[in-house]
Design an enzyme around this catalytic site. Structure first.
Site, PDB file in Angstrom:
ATOM      1  N   ASP A  40       0.790  -1.042  -0.062  1.00  0.00           N
ATOM      2  CA  ASP A  40       0.205  -0.164  -0.101  1.00  0.00           C
ATOM      3  C   ASP A  40       0.907   1.173   0.085  1.00  0.00           C
ATOM      4  OD1 ASP A  40      -2.112  -1.554   0.020  1.00  0.00           O
ATOM      5  OD2 ASP A  40      -2.611  -1.390   2.113  1.00  0.00           O
ATOM      6  N   LEU A  86     -14.126 -27.166 -27.740  1.00  0.00           N
ATOM      7  CA  LEU A  86     -13.758 -28.767 -27.524  1.00  0.00           C
ATOM      8  C   LEU A  86     -14.837 -29.616 -27.862  1.00  0.00           C
ATOM      9  CD1 LEU A  86     -11.770 -27.712 -24.208  1.00  0.00           C
ATOM     10  CD2 LEU A  86     -10.648 -28.411 -26.391  1.00  0.00           C
ATOM     11  N   GLU A 122      -5.434 -30.776 -17.860  1.00  0.00           N
ATOM     12  CA  GLU A 122      -5.718 -29.553 -17.290  1.00  0.00           C
ATOM     13  C   GLU A 122      -6.898 -29.551 -16.834  1.00  0.00           C
ATOM     14  OE1 GLU A 122      -5.128 -26.505 -20.111  1.00  0.00           O
ATOM     15  OE2 GLU A 122      -3.268 -27.354 -21.116  1.00  0.00           O
ATOM     16  N   LYS A 124     -10.804 -28.204 -16.177  1.00  0.00           N
ATOM     17  CA  LYS A 124     -11.459 -27.248 -16.940  1.00  0.00           C
ATOM     18  C   LYS A 124     -12.209 -26.188 -16.330  1.00  0.00           C
ATOM     19  CE  LYS A 124     -14.870 -27.442 -20.978  1.00  0.00           C
ATOM     20  NZ  LYS A 124     -15.801 -26.506 -20.464  1.00  0.00           N
ATOM     21  N   ASP A 126     -14.371 -23.217 -14.896  1.00  0.00           N
ATOM     22  CA  ASP A 126     -15.507 -22.960 -15.321  1.00  0.00           C
ATOM     23  C   ASP A 126     -15.783 -21.340 -15.346  1.00  0.00           C
ATOM     24  OD1 ASP A 126     -18.089 -23.549 -16.395  1.00  0.00           O
ATOM     25  OD2 ASP A 126     -18.931 -24.194 -14.633  1.00  0.00           O
ATOM     26  N   ARG A 145     -14.592 -14.464 -26.276  1.00  0.00           N
ATOM     27  CA  ARG A 145     -14.638 -15.101 -27.268  1.00  0.00           C
ATOM     28  C   ARG A 145     -15.656 -14.851 -28.546  1.00  0.00           C
ATOM     29  NH1 ARG A 145     -17.469 -19.931 -28.874  1.00  0.00           N
ATOM     30  NH2 ARG A 145     -16.319 -21.364 -29.932  1.00  0.00           N
ATOM     31  N   TYR A 234      -4.297 -21.083 -20.840  1.00  0.00           N
ATOM     32  CA  TYR A 234      -4.369 -22.304 -20.978  1.00  0.00           C
ATOM     33  C   TYR A 234      -3.737 -22.555 -22.400  1.00  0.00           C
ATOM     34  CZ  TYR A 234      -9.195 -21.546 -22.657  1.00  0.00           C
ATOM     35  OH  TYR A 234     -10.036 -20.934 -23.183  1.00  0.00           O
ATOM     36  N   LYS A 299      -5.094 -32.625 -23.745  1.00  0.00           N
ATOM     37  CA  LYS A 299      -4.321 -31.964 -24.821  1.00  0.00           C
ATOM     38  C   LYS A 299      -3.165 -32.929 -25.399  1.00  0.00           C
ATOM     39  CE  LYS A 299      -5.878 -27.555 -23.567  1.00  0.00           C
ATOM     40  NZ  LYS A 299      -5.556 -26.034 -23.022  1.00  0.00           N
ATOM     41  N   LYS A 323     -16.043 -34.328 -19.165  1.00  0.00           N
ATOM     42  CA  LYS A 323     -17.188 -33.410 -18.631  1.00  0.00           C
ATOM     43  C   LYS A 323     -17.542 -34.267 -17.155  1.00  0.00           C
ATOM     44  CE  LYS A 323     -18.789 -30.073 -19.924  1.00  0.00           C
ATOM     45  NZ  LYS A 323     -19.479 -29.339 -20.882  1.00  0.00           N
ATOM     46  N   CYS A 417     -48.341 -23.732  13.678  1.00  0.00           N
ATOM     47  CA  CYS A 417     -47.496 -24.843  13.181  1.00  0.00           C
ATOM     48  C   CYS A 417     -48.060 -25.923  12.891  1.00  0.00           C
ATOM     49  CB  CYS A 417     -46.857 -25.232  14.851  1.00  0.00           C
ATOM     50  SG  CYS A 417     -45.886 -26.663  14.583  1.00  0.00           S
ATOM     51  N   CYS A 420     -48.006 -29.120  15.819  1.00  0.00           N
ATOM     52  CA  CYS A 420     -48.736 -29.134  17.133  1.00  0.00           C
ATOM     53  C   CYS A 420     -49.877 -27.867  16.911  1.00  0.00           C
ATOM     54  CB  CYS A 420     -47.870 -28.675  17.928  1.00  0.00           C
ATOM     55  SG  CYS A 420     -47.151 -27.084  18.155  1.00  0.00           S
ATOM     56  N   CYS A 435     -42.346 -21.942  15.626  1.00  0.00           N
ATOM     57  CA  CYS A 435     -43.451 -22.437  16.394  1.00  0.00           C
ATOM     58  C   CYS A 435     -43.595 -21.902  17.796  1.00  0.00           C
ATOM     59  CB  CYS A 435     -43.571 -23.858  16.178  1.00  0.00           C
ATOM     60  SG  CYS A 435     -44.501 -24.763  17.489  1.00  0.00           S
ATOM     61  N   CYS A 441     -44.946 -29.210  21.526  1.00  0.00           N
ATOM     62  CA  CYS A 441     -44.688 -29.382  20.092  1.00  0.00           C
ATOM     63  C   CYS A 441     -43.826 -30.685  19.830  1.00  0.00           C
ATOM     64  CB  CYS A 441     -44.129 -28.063  19.411  1.00  0.00           C
ATOM     65  SG  CYS A 441     -44.129 -28.593  17.657  1.00  0.00           S
TER      66      CYS A 441
HETATM   67  S1  IVH Z   1      -8.589 -25.387 -24.502  1.00  0.00           S
HETATM   68  C1  IVH Z   1      -9.181 -25.053 -28.892  1.00  0.00           C
HETATM   69  N1  IVH Z   1      -8.184 -25.499 -21.989  1.00  0.00           N
HETATM   70  O1  IVH Z   1     -13.810 -24.748 -22.000  1.00  0.00           O
HETATM   71  C2  IVH Z   1      -9.359 -25.450 -27.512  1.00  0.00           C
HETATM   72  N2  IVH Z   1     -10.111 -24.730 -22.643  1.00  0.00           N
HETATM   73  O2  IVH Z   1     -14.922 -25.364 -25.510  1.00  0.00           O
HETATM   74  C3  IVH Z   1      -9.539 -24.194 -26.772  1.00  0.00           C
HETATM   75  N3  IVH Z   1     -11.758 -24.032 -20.762  1.00  0.00           N
HETATM   76  O3  IVH Z   1     -14.962 -22.051 -23.109  1.00  0.00           O
HETATM   77  C4  IVH Z   1      -9.870 -24.706 -25.300  1.00  0.00           C
HETATM   78  N4  IVH Z   1     -10.360 -24.619 -19.373  1.00  0.00           N
HETATM   79  O4  IVH Z   1     -12.687 -21.271 -22.385  1.00  0.00           O
HETATM   80  C5  IVH Z   1      -8.833 -25.133 -22.953  1.00  0.00           C
HETATM   81  N5  IVH Z   1      -7.542 -25.849 -19.549  1.00  0.00           N
HETATM   82  C6  IVH Z   1      -8.493 -25.384 -20.832  1.00  0.00           C
HETATM   83  C7  IVH Z   1      -9.393 -24.933 -20.309  1.00  0.00           C
HETATM   84  C8  IVH Z   1     -10.774 -24.379 -21.135  1.00  0.00           C
HETATM   85  C9  IVH Z   1     -11.618 -24.087 -19.526  1.00  0.00           C
HETATM   86  C10 IVH Z   1     -12.951 -23.637 -21.412  1.00  0.00           C
HETATM   87  C11 IVH Z   1     -12.654 -22.586 -22.772  1.00  0.00           C
HETATM   88  C12 IVH Z   1     -13.679 -22.796 -23.710  1.00  0.00           C
HETATM   89  C13 IVH Z   1     -14.195 -24.262 -23.308  1.00  0.00           C
HETATM   90  C14 IVH Z   1     -13.962 -25.262 -24.208  1.00  0.00           C
END
Ligand code: IVH
Length: 683
Positions: A40, A86, A122, A124, A126, A145, A234, A299, A323, A417, A420, A435, A441
């Site tokens: 800071d 993907l 890796e 995935k 969300d 995207r 990624y 990958k 998934k 209630c 009771c 209650c 009760c």
């Molecule tokens: S690779 C061509 N790696 O999942 C491949 N995607 O459809 C491009 N996502 O919305 C994606 N973690 O943003 C890749 N470790 C990861 C990921 C990842 C999350 C998401 C990505 C996209 C969806 C893939």
């Protein structure tokens, strides 16, 4: 206009560089090198210089992460290379199919032992996909995207995210570098954001992904700055002026060196088998991760193999997302029941059309209280989104209002209630309806007995919920004290209760009478008095008489006891009916072993029952007993099924035999001490 002074310029540059580095340590590495106050101070120093001479302010300055002037709308940005998606796998078979297709296309030869592909696994994340464009190490823009070809310019918002470097670290990076990754909201930030929204009577976000997307889609980047978003890289997109390494894994490590956050769970795995193993192992740890993931991405590691494989429609052939089962599902709210708890609180419970979500079939969900029902605006018959994340109780997170049937019914709080018939009240300042029937009760009585008998309270072995329901319904038990008046003959009236089990239960009730003060206080079920407070009270007051006569001030003087809790405790113990109840229990033989409570300094061994036998090599049994009691353990004179450990020394006899027969774990002195983290004395 004055030229900026050279001296302040170098100071300015050095401050920016230092702050950027500390920012990276803190937000990317999770490993701050200096205390927050020092950060800071440096930050303010930079602010002062910039305020004196605003033309010194550059977009990569750490002071510029707070958000800029609101936009009228987002500009469009055309991606230099399309952002793909993907293909998915939903089970092991899908994944093996993926591997087989790869092996065939790559023409890997089974006979030469080359028939295995190396993958990078890796999590995935969300969240929301993002493209970050750097030129000469400087962040130029960030884009969503969009449709894969064209996205929205979210540069202002991206700049507020602390784990995104405004300038890359070092100087050995490509002249032009497009980084791709996921912007996400960590679970803790999501929970805090929703808690804040609920407090302000605003709509909560359904899940962290929606919260991240909503926070990023703000035209006012100051809102984004306030939202604790994070980014994880990624892959790369477009690059120029750099020779890429030969594998995806090395590439990710380069990104990390240049200051971008990468996921520390990523790993190299071999073949579909390796992928499946990784998937299983991360599945078990999914709930412990600080962020939500909805699957694992695998990958192909070698860029040369990626190039051979190429793409099919909008997805690379060299990657797949395995998934997890969905955590959200759509179902119908059939009805709402109000359950009455131990303290009389009425909790609305949603009865749902059964639906498979988060790996199990769910037919009930909590609705918490009327405020929650109103906030959601939910009605009976509505289509609702339910969410079950991890082991958390399923909840309704959203109503699909468009699908509301004409006859959808409002949910009304009952005036009386449902169990009771006593009046239901909502006390001022409270969200819950209660209650007023107290122990008249049956629901409240059942729940308080369940609490009283539970393991951490009086620990009455074999007195389960179903049995308690019957005892109350058959009016064999009208208050807690009645438990101690039960006879085996009374129990014979109950369903599924043979003579032998009736005797056993009576025996268990008898055994449970000998307890410690802390457990007894907890068992009483005083509002807001949990285990810890019960131990605190027991330690400080030593016996029931002292607690019964404690003043409100004395209670408030205890550490961690605030005025509200002190008031609850005081009101409970000064109420005549409670005093009578406690005296009656004591008369019926409820007994406290004061030594345990008085001397217990921790509760590390709470709930564990030890028996000591034989001659211990370095201490007397009494010394061992003292050590165990200090840690909240119970020390009993005889071995039974309930015994957790037998500590056995030289010439142990019948107790040792019995313990072996019952399968009780046997410890020697050294092992018992190790359990208490005490090292054995030198021999
Ligand atoms: S690779 C061509 N790696 O999942 C491949 N995607 O459809 C491009 N996502 O919305 C994606 N973690 O943003 C890749 N470790 C990861 C990921 C990842 C999350 C998401 C990505 C996209 C969806 C893939």
């Amino acid at each position: 206009m004055n030229e900026p002074e050279v001296e302040s310029l170098t100071l300015l540059e050095s401050l920016k560089a230092r702050l950027n580095q500390h920012n990276y340590n803190y937000y990317v590495l999770d490993d701050p090198a200096i205390p927050d106050v020092e950060y800071d101070r440096l930050f303010r120093q930079l602010q002062v210089i910039e305020q004196k001479d605003p033309q010194l302010i550059t977009t990569d300055s750490p002071t510029q992460r707070v958000g800029a002037a609101p936009l009228a709308k987002f500009k469009q940005i055309k991606h230099k290379l399309p952002m793909l998606s993907l293909s998915n796998a939903f089970n092991d078979e899908d994944l093996k199919g993926f591997e087989n297709r790869l092996l065939d296309r790559l023409k890997l030869d089974n006979n030469t032992g080359e028939r295995v592909v190396e993958f990078v696994a890796e999590p995935k994340l969300d969240g929301v996909a993002v493209s970050l464009f750097y030129e000469n190490g400087l962040l130029i823009y960030g884009a969503t995207r969009g449709d894969g070809e064209t996205g929205e310019d979210i540069t202002q918002n991206v700049r507020t995210i602390k784990s995104i470097p405004l300038t890359l670290i070092g100087n050995n990076y490509p002249k032009v570098l497009e980084v791709r990754g996921e912007i996400f909201m960590p679970k803790a930030a999501f929970n805090a954001l929703n808690a804040r929204a609920i407090k302000r009577d605003e709509k909560a976000f359904v899940n962290p992904r929606n919260a991240a997307a909503g926070s990023l889609r703000q035209l006012d980047s100051k809102v984004t700055a306030d939202r604790s978003l994070s980014m994880c890289a990624y892959s790369i997109g477009f690059t120029e002026g750099y020779e890429l390494p030969s594998t995806h894994y090395e590439m990710l490590n380069k990104l990390s060196v240049w200051g971008l956050a990468i996921n520390n769970e990523m790993a190299i795995v071999k073949g579909a088998e390796g992928c499946i193993q990784y998937y299983r192992s991360l599945t078990t740890r999914r709930n412990d991760l600080k962020y939500e993931i909805d699957g694992i991405v695998f990958k192909v590691n070698a860029f040369s193999q990626q190039a051979d494989l190429g793409f099919v429609s909008r997805s690379p052939r060299w990657a797949i997302a395995y998934k997890f089962p969905a955590q959200e599902e759509l179902t119908i709210l059939k009805s709402v029941d109000f359950q009455v708890g131990r303290t009389g609180a009425l909790t609305p419970v949603a009865r749902l059309q059964p639906v498979f979500v988060g790996g199990v079939t769910v037919s009930n969900a909590t609705l918490h209280n009327m405020d929650e029902i109103n906030r959601l605006g939910v009605r009976i018959g509505d289509a609702v989104i339910i969410r079950r994340a991890g082991d958390v109780i399923p909840k309704i997170v959203k109503v699909v209002v468009e699908n509301r049937p004409d006859d959808a019914g409002r949910i009304e709080l009952p005036e009386i209630c449902p169990v009771c018939g006593s009046a239901v009240v909502i006390l001022v300042g409270e969200a819950v309806a209660r209650c007023t029937g107290a122990l008249v009760c049956p629901a409240q009585l059942k729940e308080s007995i369940k609490h009283y008998a539970s393991r951490k309270a009086m620990d009455i072995d074999g007195l389960g919920d179903k049995l308690i329901d019957q005892l109350v319904e058959k009016e064999l038990v009208r208050n807690i004290a009645d438990l101690y008046r039960l006879r085996a003959n009374d129990l014979a009236l109950l369903e599924r209760m043979a003579e032998k089990s009736a005797k056993k239960l009576i025996q268990a009730i008898e055994v449970s009478k000998e307890t410690n003060l802390a457990k007894f206080i907890f068992a009483l079920g005083i509002r807001e008095v949990g285990e810890t407070t019960a131990v605190l009270l027991a330690k400080n007051f030593e016996n029931v008489e002292n607690i019964l006569s404690a003043s409100k001030d004395t209670l408030e003087d205890l550490p961690d006891v605030g005025p509200i809790m002190a008031n609850n405790i005081y009101s409970f113990f000064s109420a005549e009916e409670n005093q009578e109840k406690i005296n009656e229990l004591v008369k019926l033989g409820v007994l406290f072993t004061p030594v345990e409570t008085n001397n217990a300094q921790t509760n590390d061994l709470g709930g564990q029952i030890f028996v000591l036998t034989g001659a211990l090599p370095n201490m007397s049994r009494d010394e061992m007993k003292k050590l165990l009691l200090e840690r909240g353990a119970k020390v009993s004179g005889s071995v039974s099924k309930k015994t957790t450990y037998l500590v056995a020394g030289e010439s142990a006899g019948s107790k040792l035999l019995k313990a072996k027969g019952l399968g009780v774990e046997i410890l020697n002195e050294e092992q018992a001490l190790a359990l208490m983290h005490i090292s054995s004395p030198e021999m």
